[in-house]
Scaffold this active site. Structure first.
Site, PDB file in Angstrom:
ATOM      1  N   ARG A  77      47.944   7.807 112.600  1.00  0.00           N
ATOM      2  CA  ARG A  77      48.858   7.951 111.457  1.00  0.00           C
ATOM      3  C   ARG A  77      50.023   8.845 111.890  1.00  0.00           C
ATOM      4  NH1 ARG A  77      48.740  12.061 106.644  1.00  0.00           N
ATOM      5  NH2 ARG A  77      50.542  11.247 105.543  1.00  0.00           N
ATOM      6  N   HIS A 122      57.426  11.810 105.261  1.00  0.00           N
ATOM      7  CA  HIS A 122      56.659  13.039 105.459  1.00  0.00           C
ATOM      8  C   HIS A 122      57.674  14.186 105.544  1.00  0.00           C
ATOM      9  CE1 HIS A 122      52.480  14.497 106.891  1.00  0.00           C
ATOM     10  NE2 HIS A 122      53.205  15.583 106.673  1.00  0.00           N
ATOM     11  N   GLU A 167      52.010  13.457 100.166  1.00  0.00           N
ATOM     12  CA  GLU A 167      51.880  14.637  99.311  1.00  0.00           C
ATOM     13  C   GLU A 167      53.078  14.906  98.388  1.00  0.00           C
ATOM     14  OE1 GLU A 167      50.795  17.979 101.769  1.00  0.00           O
ATOM     15  OE2 GLU A 167      48.869  17.109 102.289  1.00  0.00           O
ATOM     16  N   ASN A 300      44.608  13.825 101.301  1.00  0.00           N
ATOM     17  CA  ASN A 300      44.607  14.938 102.246  1.00  0.00           C
ATOM     18  C   ASN A 300      43.781  16.044 101.634  1.00  0.00           C
ATOM     19  OD1 ASN A 300      46.328  13.394 103.737  1.00  0.00           O
ATOM     20  ND2 ASN A 300      48.129  14.686 103.431  1.00  0.00           N
ATOM     21  N   TYR A 302      41.942  19.846 102.233  1.00  0.00           N
ATOM     22  CA  TYR A 302      41.766  21.059 103.039  1.00  0.00           C
ATOM     23  C   TYR A 302      40.840  22.082 102.392  1.00  0.00           C
ATOM     24  CZ  TYR A 302      45.329  19.266 106.108  1.00  0.00           C
ATOM     25  OH  TYR A 302      46.005  18.466 106.989  1.00  0.00           O
ATOM     26  N   GLU A 362      44.225  13.073 105.946  1.00  0.00           N
ATOM     27  CA  GLU A 362      44.308  14.347 106.668  1.00  0.00           C
ATOM     28  C   GLU A 362      43.118  15.196 106.292  1.00  0.00           C
ATOM     29  OE1 GLU A 362      47.848  16.773 106.183  1.00  0.00           O
ATOM     30  OE2 GLU A 362      49.133  15.005 106.361  1.00  0.00           O
TER      31      GLU A 362
HETATM   32  C1  FCB Z   1      49.550  19.063 104.837  1.00  0.00           C
HETATM   33  C2  FCB Z   1      50.714  18.344 105.475  1.00  0.00           C
HETATM   34  C3  FCB Z   1      50.666  18.305 106.974  1.00  0.00           C
HETATM   35  C4  FCB Z   1      50.132  19.582 107.568  1.00  0.00           C
HETATM   36  C5  FCB Z   1      48.861  20.013 106.893  1.00  0.00           C
HETATM   37  C6  FCB Z   1      48.242  21.288 107.460  1.00  0.00           C
HETATM   38  O1  FCB Z   1      49.937  19.563 103.596  1.00  0.00           O
HETATM   39  O2  FCB Z   1      50.768  17.017 105.015  1.00  0.00           O
HETATM   40  O3  FCB Z   1      51.949  17.983 107.435  1.00  0.00           O
HETATM   41  O4  FCB Z   1      51.106  20.551 107.544  1.00  0.00           O
HETATM   42  O5  FCB Z   1      49.080  20.188 105.524  1.00  0.00           O
END
Ligand code: FCB
Length: 457
Positions: A77, A122, A167, A300, A302, A362
């Site tokens: 990607r 992006h 995002e 995405n 985290y 992600e």
């Molecule tokens: C996300 C972004 C990516 C990267 C990660 C850590 O928000 O999409 O570009 O910076 O965080």
């Protein structure tokens, strides 16, 4: 313990984005983007870092593809730098040199047996469009559709997977509400107009992409954050509702044909972020256009948030919502590690927003781990982060979640936006002085997972 075996056609990929890795900002006729400008604005990016060189991927992409091939990943990607295609955003004809670059990249990927997953936006908007108001200006929607058209007309037959936007929450809120990202504005009403224009441009680009590449699979990527109330109190439940509306539902609801969530419209009006009466940025037909059916939803992931309502300020008749990390360990960037949150989020989506397959576009962790004397890069913490989140994915699939792929963020260390080069998310180490790439332990582990389609034990 028995191995965790993934479905046979499950996609194991790696992800990057243009401004974070390409460098070569003056090559091939590229125009300036809002991130070039933002990086030059004192105090915006740590240590005054910028993406002028980054990982020099623009020149080193053959080496990077070979690296991916050695990792055995089946998909990559990456994103297209809009100012390589339309240097100011306003040209009537696309810049051929920009399209040539991505065509070479796509051809080399396919020759290496790696499926390209192309993100159109992006975050590197042409500065020329920002000068006319950027995403706050509805005309940028049309410019985006022309960009989608130019890219897909050239890559159409070969690219089968498109992500329109990465995002939208970050584009709107970090870029226009708290000013931490380009273009650095702090204006709530503007940020909400930006959300609308981004989602609308997604909706209008989908049919254009489909026309250029019949049978292609198109989606959008959202950064979703599962929230958990700090206590069973009504006040914290309401803080949770507000956070979920702000972060997740304001994007999911319109994309799934439900319009903007009413409870949030009410909250935003009460907070002076929206006027009374009809939403000023919504034109007839917009909500239908942005709810165009897609082929997958990109996520995405985290971390999570714990929601706590604090004392109501005298002037505001609404609970103030505080979102904070929970008590678990954090990665170097300060984000709490909570893989159960990924499981909960995936389960929630299948219940509240059923209908399309899900893809983790992600997931990854920032750790500074440097090369050790034996030559290896022993990033056990990142390996454990990826391992625990992939296990959460496996658990979700077993529970019936239609999850079809996972992309590790990131292939290699790169420019981490406002953090500059201070945060390393790569499974591959980049020595920025020499541009040498070196596999970390997490990359060796991911190679085994991608090649075998299973996590041992
Ligand atoms: C996300 C972004 C990516 C990267 C990660 C850590 O928000 O999409 O570009 O910076 O965080």
């Amino acid at each position: 313990m028995s191995d965790h075996v993934f479905p046979k056609d499950f996609v194991f990929g790696v992800a990057t984005s243009s401004y974070q890795i390409e460098g070569a900002v003056h090559e091939g006729g590229r125009g300036p983007s809002i991130w070039d400008t933002f990086c030059r604005t004192p105090g915006k990016v740590k240590d005054g870092d910028h993406g002028d060189v980054a990982c020099d991927h623009y020149n080193r992409y053959p080496e990077d593809i070979a690296l991916m091939q050695s990792l055995g990943v089946s998909a990559y990607r990456f994103s297209i730098a809009w100012p390589r295609i339309f240097p100011t955003g306003l040209e009537t004809e696309p810049n051929a040199a920009g399209l040539d670059f991505y065509e070479r990249l796509v051809d080399a990927l396919i020759a290496a047996g790696i499926t390209p997953w192309v993100t159109l936006y992006h975050w590197d908007l042409p500065q020329g469009l920002q000068d006319l108001g950027g995403w706050a200006n509805r005309a940028t929607v049309d410019a985006f559709v022309r960009f989608a058209d130019a890219v897909s007309a050239r890559l159409g037959g070969r690219v089968k997977h498109y992500i329109t936007h990465n995002e939208p929450w970050c584009v709107a809120m970090l870029g226009h509400m708290n000013g931490e990202h380009a273009p650095g504005h702090k204006d709530w009403p503007e940020a909400l107009a930006v959300v609308h224009h981004v989602l609308l441009s997604h909706g209008l680009a989908v049919p254009v992409l489909r026309a250029a590449s019949p049978g292609c699979s198109v989606g959008i990527t959202l950064n979703l954050v599962p929230g958990y109330p700090a206590s069973p109190s009504d006040a914290d439940a309401d803080a949770m509702r507000h956070f979920d509306g702000f972060f997740n539902r304001w994007y999911l609801d319109p994309l799934y044909g439900r319009g903007y969530p009413e409870d949030m419209v009410t909250d935003y009006r009460a907070l002076g972020r929206l006027p009374e009466g009809p939403l000023p940025f919504v034109h007839p037909g917009d909500l239908d256009a942005m709810a165009v059916p897609t082929d997958f939803l990109g996520i995405n992931f985290y971390s999570r948030a714990i929601l706590r309502s604090t004392t109501v300020p005298e002037t505001e008749n609404l609970p103030r919502t505080i979102a904070e990390p929970g008590p678990e360990a954090r990665t170097d960037i300060g984000w709490e590690i909570y893989p159960d949150g990924l499981y909960d989020l995936l389960r929630r989506l299948t219940v509240d927003y059923p209908g399309v397959p899900l893809v983790i576009t992600e997931n990854g962790a920032s750790y500074a781990t440097t090369p050790s004397e034996d030559g290896g890069i022993h990033d056990a913490a990142r390996l454990s982060y990826l391992d625990s989140h992939l296990r959460a994915c496996h658990r979700a699939i077993t529970a019936g979640v239609p999850l079809i792929g996972y992309f590790a963020w990131s292939l290699m260390d790169n420019f981490e936006w406002a953090y500059g080069y201070s945060q390393r998310f790569g499974i591959v180490w980049v020595d920025y002085a020499t541009q040498e790439r070196k596999l970390k332990d997490s990359a060796l582990w991911y190679r085994d997972v991608a090649r075998s389609g299973r996590i041992a034990g």
